[in-house]
Write an enzyme that holds these catalytic residues in place. Structure first.
Site, short mmCIF file in Angstrom:
data_model
loop_
_atom_site.label_atom_id
_atom_site.label_comp_id
_atom_site.label_asym_id
_atom_site.label_seq_id
_atom_site.Cartn_x
_atom_site.Cartn_y
_atom_site.Cartn_z
N THR A 102 4.97 -30.13 0.47
CA THR A 102 4.75 -29.14 1.55
C THR A 102 5.77 -29.29 2.66
O THR A 102 6.31 -28.30 3.17
CB THR A 102 3.32 -29.30 2.13
N LYS A 115 7.39 -16.53 0.81
CA LYS A 115 7.03 -16.23 2.19
C LYS A 115 8.15 -15.42 2.88
O LYS A 115 9.26 -15.30 2.34
CB LYS A 115 6.76 -17.56 2.92
N ARG A 142 11.70 -26.21 -2.30
CA ARG A 142 11.72 -26.58 -0.87
C ARG A 142 12.77 -27.65 -0.59
O ARG A 142 13.41 -27.65 0.46
CB ARG A 142 10.35 -27.05 -0.43
N ASN A 196 8.55 -22.97 5.08
CA ASN A 196 8.81 -23.68 3.83
C ASN A 196 8.92 -22.78 2.59
O ASN A 196 8.66 -23.19 1.46
CB ASN A 196 7.78 -24.81 3.62
N PHE A 219 -2.15 -25.60 13.51
CA PHE A 219 -1.02 -24.72 13.18
C PHE A 219 -1.47 -23.38 12.57
O PHE A 219 -0.63 -22.55 12.21
CB PHE A 219 -0.05 -25.43 12.23
N ARG A 224 3.71 -26.46 -8.76
CA ARG A 224 3.81 -27.23 -7.51
C ARG A 224 4.97 -28.23 -7.56
O ARG A 224 5.59 -28.52 -6.56
CB ARG A 224 2.49 -27.95 -7.23
P1 CMP Z 1 1.43 -23.70 1.87
O1 CMP Z 1 1.77 -24.33 0.59
O2 CMP Z 1 1.46 -22.23 1.98
O3 CMP Z 1 -0.03 -24.21 2.30
C1 CMP Z 1 -0.46 -24.25 3.63
C2 CMP Z 1 0.65 -23.99 4.58
O4 CMP Z 1 0.40 -24.45 5.90
C3 CMP Z 1 1.87 -24.80 4.15
O5 CMP Z 1 2.41 -24.29 2.98
C4 CMP Z 1 2.74 -24.70 5.40
O6 CMP Z 1 3.42 -23.45 5.46
C5 CMP Z 1 1.67 -24.72 6.49
N1 CMP Z 1 1.59 -26.03 7.12
C6 CMP Z 1 1.04 -27.15 6.61
N2 CMP Z 1 1.13 -28.16 7.51
C7 CMP Z 1 1.75 -27.64 8.59
C8 CMP Z 1 2.13 -28.17 9.85
N3 CMP Z 1 1.90 -29.45 10.16
N4 CMP Z 1 2.75 -27.35 10.73
C9 CMP Z 1 2.98 -26.06 10.42
N5 CMP Z 1 2.63 -25.50 9.23
C10 CMP Z 1 2.03 -26.29 8.33
#
Ligand code: CMP
Length: 143
Positions: free
Chosen positions: A91, A9, A102, A112, A57, A85
């Protein structure tokens, strides 16, 4: 052979983590099949995250993804979706184990560093979206 879609990202690119992340996937034994540095349009980011469009979000997530270049990759290998993963970590970076990407490089769920497909079905959908012209056809001789 199983494939997954991995995206570094904008925060990962800006913080100089491209090499570190590629290194972890290579050292694990996965094969790089596609790689490009690109900036994505809003509509494209919304399409990639369409399953999350109802989340509060979602708007911020899309702004974040279009805020700078990302690195889109396809990695291949046995169990690469689930093991990818594991290399990435949970996450929420505060819940990610040290030793994961992460866990080592992030503290904020909204920044992240990296995305990895969450299932074989999502991987195939995401690879088709990000690599419409296909990927490179080669096999590592290591395996
Ligand atoms: P990713 O693995 O790209 O999949 C979905 C994305 O949503 C996740 O990583 C985060 O970047 C984002 N995300 C998930 N939960 C939240 C949250 N509570 N607040 C902000 N961003 C989120």
């Amino acid at each position: 052979m199983e494939q997954t879609f991995i995206m570094i990202k904008p925060d990962g690119v800006q913080r100089g983590l491209i090499g570190e992340i590629i290194c972890r996937f290579e050292k694990k034994g996965f094969t790089l099949k596609g790689l490009k540095l690109m900036s994505v349009e809003r509509a494209f980011a919304e399409k990639h995250y369409e399953d999350l469009s109802a989340k509060p979000f979602f708007g911020g997530l899309v702004e974040y993804i279009i805020s700078g270049p990302v690195v889109a990759m396809v990695w291949e290998g046995k169990g690469v979706v689930a093991t990818g993963r594991k290399l990435i970590g949970a996450t929420n970076p505060l819940a990610s184990e040290p030793g994961t990407i992460r866990g080592d490089f992030a503290i904020d769920i909204g920044r992240n560093v990296i995305h990895g497909s969450d299932s074989v079905a999502s991987a195939s959908k995401e690879i088709a979206l990000w690599f419409p012209d296909g990927t490179v056809n080669w096999q590592s001789t290591v395996h």
